[in-house]
Design an enzyme around this catalytic site. Structure first.
Site, PDB file in Angstrom:
ATOM      1  N   PRO A  78      -6.382  33.878  15.501  1.00  0.00           N
ATOM      2  CA  PRO A  78      -6.151  33.800  15.797  1.00  0.00           C
ATOM      3  C   PRO A  78      -5.115  34.944  16.882  1.00  0.00           C
ATOM      4  O   PRO A  78      -4.099  35.188  16.491  1.00  0.00           O
ATOM      5  CB  PRO A  78      -5.339  32.145  15.898  1.00  0.00           C
ATOM      6  CG  PRO A  78      -5.494  33.392  14.429  1.00  0.00           C
ATOM      7  CD  PRO A  78      -6.739  33.717  14.078  1.00  0.00           C
TER       8      PRO A  78
ATOM      9  N   GLN B 294      -4.854  26.354  15.902  1.00  0.00           N
ATOM     10  CA  GLN B 294      -3.645  27.101  14.494  1.00  0.00           C
ATOM     11  C   GLN B 294      -2.517  26.720  15.777  1.00  0.00           C
ATOM     12  O   GLN B 294      -2.337  26.325  17.194  1.00  0.00           O
ATOM     13  CB  GLN B 294      -3.614  28.285  14.799  1.00  0.00           C
ATOM     14  CG  GLN B 294      -1.949  28.913  14.007  1.00  0.00           C
ATOM     15  CD  GLN B 294      -1.924  30.598  13.918  1.00  0.00           C
ATOM     16  OE1 GLN B 294      -1.648  31.259  15.226  1.00  0.00           O
ATOM     17  NE2 GLN B 294      -2.765  30.971  13.304  1.00  0.00           N
TER      18      GLN B 294
ATOM     19  N   CYS C 296       3.413  34.788  13.535  1.00  0.00           N
ATOM     20  CA  CYS C 296       3.664  35.611  14.551  1.00  0.00           C
ATOM     21  C   CYS C 296       4.851  36.409  14.897  1.00  0.00           C
ATOM     22  O   CYS C 296       6.082  35.302  15.063  1.00  0.00           O
ATOM     23  CB  CYS C 296       3.304  35.258  16.230  1.00  0.00           C
ATOM     24  SG  CYS C 296       4.100  35.200  17.735  1.00  0.00           S
TER      25      CYS C 296
ATOM     26  N   LYS D 225      -1.450  31.377   7.733  1.00  0.00           N
ATOM     27  CA  LYS D 225      -1.867  32.047   8.403  1.00  0.00           C
ATOM     28  C   LYS D 225       0.087  32.326   7.884  1.00  0.00           C
ATOM     29  O   LYS D 225       0.512  32.410   9.303  1.00  0.00           O
ATOM     30  CB  LYS D 225      -2.298  33.256   9.669  1.00  0.00           C
ATOM     31  CG  LYS D 225      -2.258  33.799   9.769  1.00  0.00           C
ATOM     32  CD  LYS D 225      -3.087  34.573  10.833  1.00  0.00           C
ATOM     33  CE  LYS D 225      -3.393  36.099  11.012  1.00  0.00           C
ATOM     34  NZ  LYS D 225      -2.705  36.192  11.710  1.00  0.00           N
TER      35      LYS D 225
END
Length: 332
Positions: free
Chosen positions: A18, A72, A102, A141
């Site tokens: 993503p 996501q 992120c 993730k």
């Protein structure tokens, strides 16, 4: 065969990461066509979904031809994450993925994304909130930890598995590294060797060639690989890796015609999804990537940047095709 809940994937699946402003439906469609096995949406703010923010809602668009596909979400509030997971469920993706990786400051400052790496208890609570609010498989993730002095992925993997997640993708860098330095996959290998870990573990970071994909597959024994930046402007990488796994040989590099076809398909699907003018304006970030390393592309890039209609694009594509046909003939 790898399973995420009731989703069946190939023996060693290749996942498209993503990526914000990249992993939209047109780009995902192109990567699916070139061999990606599982894809994810751009990451979506849980607060944005709840506020009914137009940009966040638009990111929920998924299409049957790209399945299996996950959506996501990210956020730092349990109630908001639970509510956004229920909203996501209404568009019927194949899974929900949580972003705890992120590293961007504006996300981290909100206590979301990699910002949660500093508080494993919070990470567990947020994950439980999502798992308990949806019947879809939930995956995560994340990164190795906040920095090199606080790598906590071993604890994170075990505790997130206990919440009921069905797979974990590990970007083998810390938040402190951002996207710099070398990804350290030894941590992924250690997680895979942990007898308590039963869910699939996917590796992410630095895979940019079939040779490296095979090396890391054999060396670190993960269940699959997620590819991000290497796929930008180069969706062929998925089939190239699969072919190399099977034969030990490299597929021929994409020709100019292959690259122009990919640009045309990407642009057409972008125009269909966003409207012709906006779709082509947003395509501008991609042209240089599709022609990275190709000589004499600078003048054509400028022409692509001035395109507002598919008809204008076709004219530039034709001109580009003719130039490189003549250029290649002169090289013989």
């Amino acid at each position: 065969m790898i399973k995420i809940g009731n989703i069946e994937l190939p023996e060693f699946p290749l996942l498209l990461a993503p990526m914000e402003d990249v992993s939209d439906p047109p780009f995902r469609r192109l990567c699916k066509m070139h061999g990606a096995d599982l894809m994810y949406s751009e990451f979506i703010s849980s607060e944005g979904l709840i506020r009914d923010a137009i940009k966040s809602r638009k990111k929920l668009d998924i299409f049957d031809y790209e399945r299996p596909v996950g959506i996501q979400i990210f956020g730092g509030d349990e109630e908001a994450m639970a509510m956004s997971a229920r909203i996501v469920e209404t568009v019927n993706p194949d899974l929900v993925d949580i972003n705890f990786g992120c590293p961007v400051k504006k996300v981290v400052c909100k206590g979301a994304g990699a910002g949660v790496l500093k508080d494993v208890d919070m990470m567990v609570r947020l994950t439980k909130a999502v798992v308990n609010s949806t019947s879809l498989p939930v995956t995560v993730k994340t990164r190795l930890g906040w920095d090199s002095n606080s790598i906590n992925i071993d604890e994170v993997a075990e505790r997130l598995q206990e919440t009921g997640i069905k797979a974990l993708t590990i970007h083998a860098r810390t938040r402190g590294q951002m996207y710099k330095g070398e990804a350290d996959w030894e941590h992924i290998s250690r997680i895979k060797q942990n007898p308590n870990i039963e869910i699939p573990i996917f590796g992410n970071g630095d895979i940019d060639s079939p040779e490296k994909a095979l090396e890391y597959k054999n060396k670190y024994a993960c269940d699959g690989i997620m590819i991000g930046r290497a796929a930008i402007g180069y969706p062929w990488i998925f089939n190239e890796i699969k072919h190399f796994f099977k034969t030990g040989e490299n597929l021929p590099a994409p020709t100019i015609s292959d690259r122009l076809l990919a640009v045309r398909q990407h642009a057409e699907w972008s125009a269909d999804w966003k409207g012709e003018k906006l779709g082509l304006i947003e395509m501008r970030q991609h042209y240089s990537n599709y022609f990275r390393g190709i000589p004499h592309f600078k003048d054509f890039r400028r022409k692509f940047l001035e395109v507002y209609t598919l008809e204008e694009m076709d004219a530039v594509i034709q001109e580009t095709q003719e130039f490189y046909a003549e250029y290649q003939a002169q090289q013989v």
